[in-house]
Structures are given as structure tokens and as C-alpha cells.
Design an enzyme around this catalytic site. Structure first.
Site, PDB file in Angstrom:
ATOM      1  CE1 TYR A 126      -4.159   1.390  -0.261  1.00 52.04           C
ATOM      2  CE2 TYR A 126      -3.656   2.573   1.762  1.00 52.04           C
ATOM      3  CZ  TYR A 126      -4.473   2.357   0.678  1.00 52.04           C
ATOM      4  OH  TYR A 126      -5.597   3.132   0.505  1.00 52.04           O
TER       5      TYR A 126
ATOM      6  CE  LYS B 275      -7.356   6.336   0.103  1.00 51.75           C
ATOM      7  NZ  LYS B 275      -8.545   6.981  -0.484  1.00 51.75           N
TER       8      LYS B 275
END
Length: 258
Positions: A158, A165
Site C-alpha cells: 500500500y 490516506k
């Protein structure tokens, strides 16, 4: 039943029927909202028009081009919305991007430019969109974005998106404080993993799905409809006292340890 008749909802990032944004759009349409879809470039125009038809909004919904990395296009979008609808009540920001190398490579190898792009598209664009939407939300309303647990915990493959995020979640809180006096609420849904087009870019994504099924209290993964239901609630007057929050819709996975 939540009723959004007479309400206008602008949705950024509805790419196809498999996207999380489609589940949200379905719930909004079922509740009677008029949808405005934003597509990134001209090559996606026909697909957006087809999605309007699929959602049963032919003749009422509109689709406009807007690249959220371009302030002029954001300004032009909201000018068009003002001319057509006058007022908007909800905004859904379902936009995120990082260059593939920044996802696949070791995090230590993240380049300065890839870091900038990931944060520009995935986090800053929420500020830009909110700034354009706020003047049209004269009676207040809801701005909603999508995040992921990778903002809090390290997930394999990720990488820079997790950092972006995290920035997005902080942006939600600061925007909530900034826009609160206008009656505009800003929240995020931290959705569990779903097999979307974007998810294909995450290596070993199937292992994440399997881990959720094994460890989540509900022993399964979420689907688009469940995220859409949470979004509908947060956009409605039932959530009038909720702002600056990150709401997990992940079958409870985030509460587990081992």
C-alpha cells in the site's frame, strides 16, 4: 427510509459499476437524489453517461468533465453546476491515485515526485473540491470522502497511498472545523477492501481479503451496498450532528488484534 428528493449530490470518482462510488450512487439515487457525476477526461464521457442510464437517472442527472488536479476545471465544473442546479447538498469525493511504482516498490524508494502526485490527487483534491462546492451549499450539507485502514496500519504493497490516506483523514478534520460554521459537515468512510479496479494495483490483494474474512468479527468482507448505506446515512439529516469523523465500514476488522 431516508428521503433525498430535491437534493443534488455531486460524485467524483465513479469509474464503473465495480467502484465503491457506484454503490454510493445507487443508494443516493434510490433515495431520490439528483446526481451529478464528474469524469476525469473526455474518453470517460460515454461511460459516465451510461452509468447515469444504469442508475435510472436519464433526463435528470448530469455528467461533467473535471480533472481534480486542475483548479480551472474544478472552477468550471462548479460554475456549470451552479447554472444548472443552483444549489448542491452533498459531495462525494471518491478519488485517489499514486503512480504504480510508488505502490509496487519498497516504500524507502518513493520518489519526491510520486509522493507529491499521490498527495495532490488523493488528499489535496478534497480541499480543492470543498472550496468549489462550499459557495453552492448555502443551506449546509455533507462532504464525504473515502479512506482505508492503511492510513493507520502498515499494509503490504500500500506504501505511499497509506501516507496519502493519513493526510486525507487529517484534511477531513481540518475541513470540518473550517466549514462547520457554514453548516457543512465533512466526514470519511474507511471502507473494507473490495475488488475494485483500483484494488488491482495492490499486490497480493487477495491475501488482504482473506485476512478480513478470517479475523473480522462478521467473518466476511463488506460490499458496495453496505458502504453506500453508510454514505447515505452520513449525507442525511440523521447525521446532522456528525462531522470530522472517520467511520469504519469493514465488518469490524479494525477492532481486532490477533
Amino acid at each position: 427510509m431516508i428521503d433525498l428528493k430535491g437534493k443534488v449530490a455531486v460524485i467524483f470518482g465513479l469509474a464503473n459499476k465495480r467502484s465503491i462510488a457506484y454503490g454510493i450512487a445507487q443508494k443516493f439515487a434510490e433515495a431520490g437524489a439528483t446526481l451529478v457525476l464528474s469524469y476525469q477526461s473526455e474518453r470517460l464521457r460515454k461511460e459516465s453517461e451510461q452509468l447515469i442510464e444504469d442508475l435510472g437517472q436519464t433526463g435528470t442527472a448530469k455528467a461533467y468533465q473535471c480533472d481534480v488536479a486542475n483548479d480551472a476545471e474544478i472552477d468550471a465544473l462548479f460554475a456549470q453546476i451552479k447554472d444548472t442546479f443552483g444549489t448542491i447538498h452533498s459531495v462525494v469525493h471518491a478519488v485517489a491515485f499514486a503512480p504504480p511504482a510508488a505502490i509496487h516498490n519498497d516504500f524507502l524508494l518513493t520518489t519526491r515526485d510520486d509522493f507529491r502526485i499521490a498527495h495532490d490527487i488523493s488528499a489535496y483534491s478534497l480541499i480543492a473540491v470543498a472550496r468549489g462546492a462550499a459557495p453552492l451549499m448555502e443551506a449546509g450539507g455533507s462532504i464525504l470522502t473515502l479512506t482505508y485502514y492503511g492510513a493507520d496500519k502498515v499494509f503490504p504493497n500500500y506504501n505511499v497511498m497509506g501516507v496519502a490516506k493519513a493526510a486525507l483523514e487529517a484534511t477531513v478534520r481540518y475541513l470540518a472545523a473550517s466549514l462547520g460554521p457554514r453548516g457543512i459537515r465533512v466526514n470519511a468512510i474507511s471502507a473494507g477492501p473490495i475488488k475494485t479496479l483500483a484494488a488491482r494495483g495492490i499486490g497480493d490483494f487477495s491475501k488482504i481479503l482473506d485476512a478480513v474474512t478470517e479475523r473480522a468479527p462478521l467473518k466476511r468482507n463488506v460490499d458496495q451496498s453496505e458502504i453506500g448505506g453508510a454514505a447515505l446515512f452520513l449525507a442525511s439529516d440523521l447525521a446532522s450532528g456528525i462531522t470530522g469523523e472517520i467511520t469504519f465500514v469493514d465488518c469490524g476488522y479494525n477492532i481486532t488484534g490477533l
